[in-house]
Design a protein around this motif. Structure first.
Motif, PDB file in Angstrom:
ATOM      1  N   PHE A  68       0.809  -1.219   0.000  1.00  0.00           N
ATOM      2  CA  PHE A  68       0.000   0.000   0.000  1.00  0.00           C
ATOM      3  C   PHE A  68       0.844   1.271   0.000  1.00  0.00           C
ATOM      4  N   ALA A  69       2.124   1.166   0.298  1.00  0.00           N
ATOM      5  CA  ALA A  69       3.002   2.333   0.209  1.00  0.00           C
ATOM      6  C   ALA A  69       3.396   2.623  -1.230  1.00  0.00           C
ATOM      7  N   GLU A  70       3.099   1.691  -2.133  1.00  0.00           N
ATOM      8  CA  GLU A  70       3.523   1.825  -3.524  1.00  0.00           C
ATOM      9  C   GLU A  70       2.361   2.060  -4.483  1.00  0.00           C
ATOM     10  N   ILE A  71       1.153   2.214  -3.950  1.00  0.00           N
ATOM     11  CA  ILE A  71      -0.007   2.492  -4.793  1.00  0.00           C
ATOM     12  C   ILE A  71      -0.693   3.752  -4.284  1.00  0.00           C
ATOM     13  N   SER A  72      -1.543   4.330  -5.113  1.00  0.00           N
ATOM     14  CA  SER A  72      -2.243   5.547  -4.708  1.00  0.00           C
ATOM     15  C   SER A  72      -3.287   5.227  -3.648  1.00  0.00           C
ATOM     16  N   PHE A  73      -3.684   6.249  -2.910  1.00  0.00           N
ATOM     17  CA  PHE A  73      -4.729   6.078  -1.905  1.00  0.00           C
ATOM     18  C   PHE A  73      -6.014   5.580  -2.563  1.00  0.00           C
ATOM     19  N   GLU A  74      -6.330   6.129  -3.726  1.00  0.00           N
ATOM     20  CA  GLU A  74      -7.556   5.737  -4.426  1.00  0.00           C
ATOM     21  C   GLU A  74      -7.519   4.261  -4.818  1.00  0.00           C
ATOM     22  N   ASP A  75      -6.369   3.807  -5.301  1.00  0.00           N
ATOM     23  CA  ASP A  75      -6.249   2.393  -5.665  1.00  0.00           C
ATOM     24  C   ASP A  75      -6.289   1.504  -4.423  1.00  0.00           C
ATOM     25  N   GLY A  76      -5.748   2.007  -3.325  1.00  0.00           N
ATOM     26  CA  GLY A  76      -5.806   1.251  -2.082  1.00  0.00           C
ATOM     27  C   GLY A  76      -7.233   1.056  -1.607  1.00  0.00           C
ATOM     28  N   GLY A 112       2.411   4.231   3.665  1.00  0.00           N
ATOM     29  CA  GLY A 112       3.372   5.321   3.509  1.00  0.00           C
ATOM     30  C   GLY A 112       2.799   6.660   3.921  1.00  0.00           C
ATOM     31  N   ASP A 113       2.887   7.645   3.042  1.00  0.00           N
ATOM     32  CA  ASP A 113       2.403   8.994   3.348  1.00  0.00           C
ATOM     33  C   ASP A 113       0.886   9.046   3.517  1.00  0.00           C
ATOM     34  N   ASN A 114       0.198   8.009   3.075  1.00  0.00           N
ATOM     35  CA  ASN A 114      -1.265   7.985   3.178  1.00  0.00           C
ATOM     36  C   ASN A 114      -1.772   7.273   4.432  1.00  0.00           C
ATOM     37  N   LYS A 115      -0.874   6.931   5.337  1.00  0.00           N
ATOM     38  CA  LYS A 115      -1.264   6.148   6.511  1.00  0.00           C
ATOM     39  C   LYS A 115      -2.432   6.780   7.269  1.00  0.00           C
ATOM     40  N   GLU A 116      -2.327   8.051   7.587  1.00  0.00           N
ATOM     41  CA  GLU A 116      -3.371   8.679   8.393  1.00  0.00           C
ATOM     42  C   GLU A 116      -4.694   8.750   7.637  1.00  0.00           C
ATOM     43  N   LYS A 117      -4.632   8.885   6.321  1.00  0.00           N
ATOM     44  CA  LYS A 117      -5.863   8.883   5.519  1.00  0.00           C
ATOM     45  C   LYS A 117      -6.540   7.520   5.591  1.00  0.00           C
ATOM     46  N   TYR A 118      -5.735   6.461   5.556  1.00  0.00           N
ATOM     47  CA  TYR A 118      -6.319   5.122   5.685  1.00  0.00           C
ATOM     48  C   TYR A 118      -6.932   4.925   7.071  1.00  0.00           C
ATOM     49  N   GLU A 119      -6.227   5.362   8.108  1.00  0.00           N
ATOM     50  CA  GLU A 119      -6.748   5.182   9.461  1.00  0.00           C
ATOM     51  C   GLU A 119      -8.070   5.934   9.636  1.00  0.00           C
TER      52      GLU A 119
END
Length: 242
Positions: A68-76, A112-119
């Motif tokens: 998930f650190a290697e794909i976009s937030f949207e793709d995740g 990665g940088d999107n961690k907080e968005k996922y949480e």
């Protein structure tokens, strides 16, 4: 005998061996939290139904197991929600109420940088947090793992490394189990400790070491590890897409 309590989590179901794994866990009185990979769930849906009907809890491990650190937030999010739909369906097929909605990132990579968005997404969508309040390792809180909704682990057997030519064997697994100063994670057999243990359901490992999961779990039981049923802190179910 040591007094150690652990929740058993199993990644990457399902395989052709999943029912035999479930039978073994049932014989030992162990309720595991099993994380299903969507494309494998599609290949072996009845084996996931079998796990559910035998009391296992099945959570989301993404659809295709990307980092998930290697794909976009949207793709995740697409990875998560595609598997959520499959899990809703498989629970319905099993005739089991889906009370919990846990998620584990593949490779433990939290975006990665999107961690907080996922949480925040997990919180907004009502995903379930495994009850980790008895984990006392300072690094667990220092890294914010006590606040994260997704499910990480304190100990990894790393048996997935047993592959032709890898040089990694069951002896290495046993060394990890008895390591008093591991480079990462917790000391598994520390008196009074509580753990979230990671194991994998891999046919490749089974081909190298038949019944590898029995060998590992029986060894822990013989060394005083008590497996406890997974419980959850957050468990409101909100339909995917809301």
């Amino acid at each position: 005998m040591k007094s150690v309590k652990a929740i058993l989590t199993i990644d990457d179901i399902a395989t052709s061996n999943t029912p035999l794994l479930v039978d073994y866990l049932t014989e030992r009185g162990i309720v595991a939290l099993m994380f299903a990979q969507g494309d494998r769930l599609e290949k072996y849906p009845e084996n996931v139904v079998y796990a559910l009907k035998h009391g296992m809890i099945v959570g989301n491990h993404s659809y295709s197991h990307p980092n998930f650190a290697e794909i976009s937030f949207e793709d995740g999010i697409k990875e998560i929600e595609k598997n959520e739909a499959l899990l809703d369906d498989i629970y319905d097929r099993a005739g089991i109420e889906r009370k919990y909605r846990p998620f584990r990132f593949p490779y433990g990579s939290k975006g990665g940088d999107n961690k907080e968005k996922y949480e925040q997404y997990f919180m907004d969508k009502g995903f379930s947090k495994l009850d980790d309040r008895k984990i006392s390792y300072p690094w667990w809180k220092e890294n914010g793992l006590d606040k994260d909704i997704d499910t990480l682990w304190t100990f990894d057997f790393a048996e997935y490394q047993i592959r032709p030519g890898s040089g990694f064997t069951m002896d290495d697994v046993f060394k990890r189990i008895h390591d008093d100063d591991p480079p990462s994670g917790g000391v598994l057999l520390e008196e009074g400790s509580n753990h979230i243990i990671l194991m994998h359901d891999h046919e490749e490992t089974l081909a190298m070491v038949p019944d590898y999961y029995k060998i590992m779990i029986d060894h822990l039981l013989e060394n005083g590890v008590e497996f406890v049923k997974p419980e959850f802190i957050y468990n409101p179910i909100i339909p995917t897409g809301q």
